[in-house]
Design a protein around this motif. Structure first.
Motif: not given
Ligand code: 5GP
Length: 110
Positions: A46-47, A50, A84-86, A90, A93
């Motif tokens: 996912r990113s 992870e 990476t993430n919010g 991103q 995912f």
């Protein structure tokens, strides 16, 4: 399933730049620089948050460098970004590295 998995599965088209057994590189549909290529691993992670496989991450980075070399932005310079993430913005995912070049980059990024 993410849009990038569909690109890997050839369910939707992408303008491919390079491919090997580990990664696919293709032009971003909404380029933010004269060169804007995405490098994705063939495994679905996912990113960066992870990711556990250092070898996979290394293959993504080596493909990013190969793309920059083959598209002629190695000497002028380029940026490799993994949102990476919010807060980083991103939106897809499936881990991906942006390879941006062909213009001067500002720092810090907005
Ligand atoms: P993120 O915002 O997750 O770091 O980056 C996702 C990137 O994927 C964006 O730059 C966006 O333009 C790109 N993108 C989204 N959908 C597609 C698509 O269907 N094809 C291609 N080539 N790029 C896409």
């Amino acid at each position: 399933m993410t849009i990038f998995q569909k690109i890997l599965d050839r369910q939707i088209p992408a303008r491919s730049v390079a491919e090997d057994e580990h990664c696919l590189a293709f032009h971003d549909v909404n380029p933010q620089a004269p060169v804007h290529v995405l490098v994705i691993p063939k495994v679905a992670v996912r990113s960066l948050a992870e990711a556990t496989d250092a070898g996979m991450l290394g293959q993504v980075m080596l493909m990013a460098a190969r793309v920059a070399r083959e598209l002629g932005i190695e000497d002028s310079g380029y940026r490799v970004v993994l949102n990476t993430n919010g807060n980083a913005g991103q939106t897809v995912f499936h881990l991906h590295a942006h390879v941006l070049g062909g213009r001067v980059m500002t720092w810090p990024p907005g």
